[in-house]
Scaffold this motif. Structure first.
Motif, mmCIF file in Angstrom:
data_model
loop_
_atom_site.group_PDB
_atom_site.id
_atom_site.type_symbol
_atom_site.label_atom_id
_atom_site.label_comp_id
_atom_site.label_asym_id
_atom_site.label_seq_id
_atom_site.Cartn_x
_atom_site.Cartn_y
_atom_site.Cartn_z
ATOM 1 N N ALA A 266 110.534 -6.854 64.731
ATOM 2 C CA ALA A 266 110.645 -5.882 63.640
ATOM 3 C C ALA A 266 111.542 -4.695 63.996
ATOM 4 O O ALA A 266 111.826 -3.865 63.143
ATOM 5 C CB ALA A 266 109.255 -5.381 63.239
ATOM 6 N N HIS A 267 112.012 -4.622 65.254
ATOM 7 C CA HIS A 267 112.774 -3.425 65.643
ATOM 8 C C HIS A 267 114.286 -3.616 65.575
ATOM 9 O O HIS A 267 115.037 -2.661 65.763
ATOM 10 C CB HIS A 267 112.360 -2.954 67.044
ATOM 11 C CG HIS A 267 112.908 -3.787 68.179
ATOM 12 N ND1 HIS A 267 112.513 -5.078 68.426
ATOM 13 C CD2 HIS A 267 113.825 -3.494 69.141
ATOM 14 C CE1 HIS A 267 113.155 -5.542 69.495
ATOM 15 N NE2 HIS A 267 113.958 -4.609 69.939
ATOM 16 N N PHE A 268 114.743 -4.837 65.307
ATOM 17 C CA PHE A 268 116.195 -5.091 65.337
ATOM 18 C C PHE A 268 116.949 -4.109 64.433
ATOM 19 O O PHE A 268 117.935 -3.497 64.837
ATOM 20 C CB PHE A 268 116.515 -6.522 64.892
ATOM 21 C CG PHE A 268 115.906 -7.616 65.743
ATOM 22 C CD1 PHE A 268 115.564 -7.392 67.070
ATOM 23 C CD2 PHE A 268 115.693 -8.888 65.212
ATOM 24 C CE1 PHE A 268 115.013 -8.401 67.853
ATOM 25 C CE2 PHE A 268 115.142 -9.900 65.984
ATOM 26 C CZ PHE A 268 114.802 -9.661 67.299
ATOM 27 N N VAL B 131 116.589 -0.408 66.137
ATOM 28 C CA VAL B 131 117.023 -0.070 67.503
ATOM 29 C C VAL B 131 118.382 -0.699 67.848
ATOM 30 O O VAL B 131 119.144 -0.134 68.624
ATOM 31 C CB VAL B 131 115.933 -0.527 68.510
ATOM 32 C CG1 VAL B 131 116.388 -0.350 69.946
ATOM 33 C CG2 VAL B 131 114.643 0.257 68.271
ATOM 34 N N HIS B 132 118.681 -1.867 67.265
ATOM 35 C CA HIS B 132 119.868 -2.607 67.704
ATOM 36 C C HIS B 132 121.024 -2.575 66.701
ATOM 37 O O HIS B 132 121.813 -3.516 66.622
ATOM 38 C CB HIS B 132 119.480 -4.047 68.043
ATOM 39 C CG HIS B 132 118.560 -4.128 69.224
ATOM 40 N ND1 HIS B 132 118.875 -3.564 70.441
ATOM 41 C CD2 HIS B 132 117.326 -4.663 69.372
ATOM 42 C CE1 HIS B 132 117.874 -3.761 71.298
ATOM 43 N NE2 HIS B 132 116.916 -4.420 70.664
ATOM 44 N N THR B 133 121.125 -1.482 65.963
ATOM 45 C CA THR B 133 122.155 -1.409 64.921
ATOM 46 C C THR B 133 123.560 -1.246 65.495
ATOM 47 O O THR B 133 124.541 -1.534 64.836
ATOM 48 C CB THR B 133 121.861 -0.230 63.985
ATOM 49 O OG1 THR B 133 121.662 0.932 64.798
ATOM 50 C CG2 THR B 133 120.603 -0.486 63.182
ATOM 51 N N GLU C 227 119.476 0.132 74.588
ATOM 52 C CA GLU C 227 118.863 0.543 73.311
ATOM 53 C C GLU C 227 117.339 0.432 73.407
ATOM 54 O O GLU C 227 116.604 1.317 72.961
ATOM 55 C CB GLU C 227 119.392 -0.334 72.164
ATOM 56 C CG GLU C 227 120.845 -0.047 71.797
ATOM 57 C CD GLU C 227 121.452 -1.068 70.830
ATOM 58 O OE1 GLU C 227 122.376 -0.696 70.095
ATOM 59 O OE2 GLU C 227 121.029 -2.245 70.814
ATOM 60 N N ASP C 228 116.857 -0.660 74.007
ATOM 61 C CA ASP C 228 115.407 -0.853 74.153
ATOM 62 C C ASP C 228 114.801 0.153 75.132
ATOM 63 O O ASP C 228 113.688 0.636 74.942
ATOM 64 C CB ASP C 228 115.116 -2.263 74.687
ATOM 65 C CG ASP C 228 115.383 -3.332 73.643
ATOM 66 O OD1 ASP C 228 115.009 -3.125 72.480
ATOM 67 O OD2 ASP C 228 115.951 -4.379 74.006
ATOM 68 N N GLN C 229 115.562 0.438 76.193
ATOM 69 C CA GLN C 229 115.058 1.301 77.271
ATOM 70 C C GLN C 229 114.659 2.670 76.740
ATOM 71 O O GLN C 229 113.639 3.234 77.142
ATOM 72 C CB GLN C 229 116.159 1.437 78.326
ATOM 73 C CG GLN C 229 115.723 2.136 79.593
ATOM 74 C CD GLN C 229 116.776 1.999 80.695
ATOM 75 O OE1 GLN C 229 117.844 1.441 80.474
ATOM 76 N NE2 GLN C 229 116.460 2.499 81.866
#
Ligand code: FES
Ligand SMILES: [Fe+2]
Length: 343
Positions: A174-176, A179-181, A296-298
């Motif tokens: 659900a975070h794509f 967070v990963h834009t 990005e995740d970090q």
């Protein structure tokens, strides 16, 4: 050897440390371990890794004579040499030579605390205690051993966060869009379609079909009309998961998220990758793309509270899109990681 005790200044609750000490974890890329002994840390324990003609050895990074780190030493004639008084230890950890008294019998106490070590998926894995054989304890990553696939070992990432939070983030679909834009996701594609999670012998797996592509931003390729991207997750508790991304046609990309618990709130993340397309392409762009995604995740993982993954499901709220993380937390709880893990 008797099972070790938690090291001095251990950051884990006692029971959690013992539960994790029985698991296999990666501590280095195999290619990093050469002539020079390499220091590493696992579960707050300082380790030394070195290579001889008998393969890779792992031991506590501590000479039993006067406590000097053996990672400051070197390898000579098939033995690791302590830099303080030159004692030599064989691949099994037994002392072979005390140079000050070469003709005297060697006291049996002069033996390193050694651990089992295996090389698999480009990594050196070890476990500190217990009986679990490597075949049962390591993730399963068949593509890695297929010579037709390209193998890629991006540099590890050190994260000031817990391995449980990191792993759950890897399973979070659900975070794509949030967070990963900058790397692959579209901020307007936020809805998570229902997906199926099933138990496996070792953990759980999930098949996540969506319209979220996996092309690096700026390098997008045409996607066939109506194409759905399949992301297949296989969880190997406690902290490894294999993600296979199904690109258009038969192109596949496998990413092994192998998080190593350096300390309760310090994680060294290894991500060996295998792909069956563009196999002659240079690896550097893959390293760079991977580094940007994990950076990005970090930023999230290092700031979540509590730092450790709450295994008591009542501690955080869950939505339908979290259907992988709930069984993941249950798997960890079943391993014996307890409330202490959430402290
Ligand atoms: S401290 Fe290692 S040989 Fe003395
Ligand atoms: Fe992510």
């Amino acid at each position: 050897m008797a099972d070790p005790s938690p090291p001095r200044d251990c950051s884990f609750a006692d029971a959690d440390w013992h539960a994790l000490s029985r698991c296999w974890f990666p501590i280095a890329y195999a290619q990093e371990v050469g002539e020079k002994p390499l220091g590493a840390r696992l579960l707050d324990m300082a380790l030394v890794i070195w290579r001889t003609s008998s393969g890779v050895s792992v031991a506590r990074d501590l000479c039993p004579h006067r406590g000097t780190p053996l990672s400051m030493g070197w390898v000579e004639d098939g033995a690791i040499v302590c830099p303080y008084h030159g004692f030599r230890y064989g691949p099994d950890g037994a002392c072979r030579l005390v140079p000050a008294h070469p003709d005297r019998p060697i006291p049996p106490r002069l033996r390193l605390a050694s651990f089992l070590a295996v090389e698999r998926y480009g990594l050196v894995w070890t476990r500190l205690a217990g009986e679990m054989p490597a075949e049962e304890g390591l993730p399963v990553f068949p593509a890695w051993d297929d010579p037709a696939w390209q193998r890629i070992t991006p540099p590890f990432v050190d994260i000031a966060g817990s391995p449980g939070r990191q792993m759950e983030g890897f399973l979070d679909v659900a975070h794509f869009a949030w967070v990963h834009t900058e790397t692959f996701a579209d901020p307007d594609n936020q809805v998570v379609p229902p997906y199926k999670v099933s138990p496996t012998g070792r953990g759980v797996e999930a098949q996540y079909w969506s319209t979220v592509p996996n092309w690096p931003k700026g390098l997008e390729r045409p996607t066939p009309e109506g194409f759905l991207w399949l992301r297949h997750f296989e969880v190997f508790p406690p902290f490894s998961a294999l993600l296979t991304i199904h690109f258009p046609g038969d192109d596949r990309l496998c990413i092994l998220n192998a998080a190593s618990p350096v300390a309760a709130r310090r994680t060294r993340l290894f991500v060996p990758i295998a792909k069956n397309f563009g196999t002659d392409q240079p690896v550097e762009p893959v390293h760079a793309f991977n580094a940007r995604i994990f950076a990005e995740d970090q930023a999230i993982v290092e700031n979540q509270k509590p730092e450790d993954l709450p295994l008591d499901l009542a501690m955080e709220a869950h939505i339908t899109a979290d259907r992988m993380s709930v069984p993941y937390r249950q798997l960890l709880a079943r391993m014996g990681l307890g409330r202490g893990f959430t402290a």
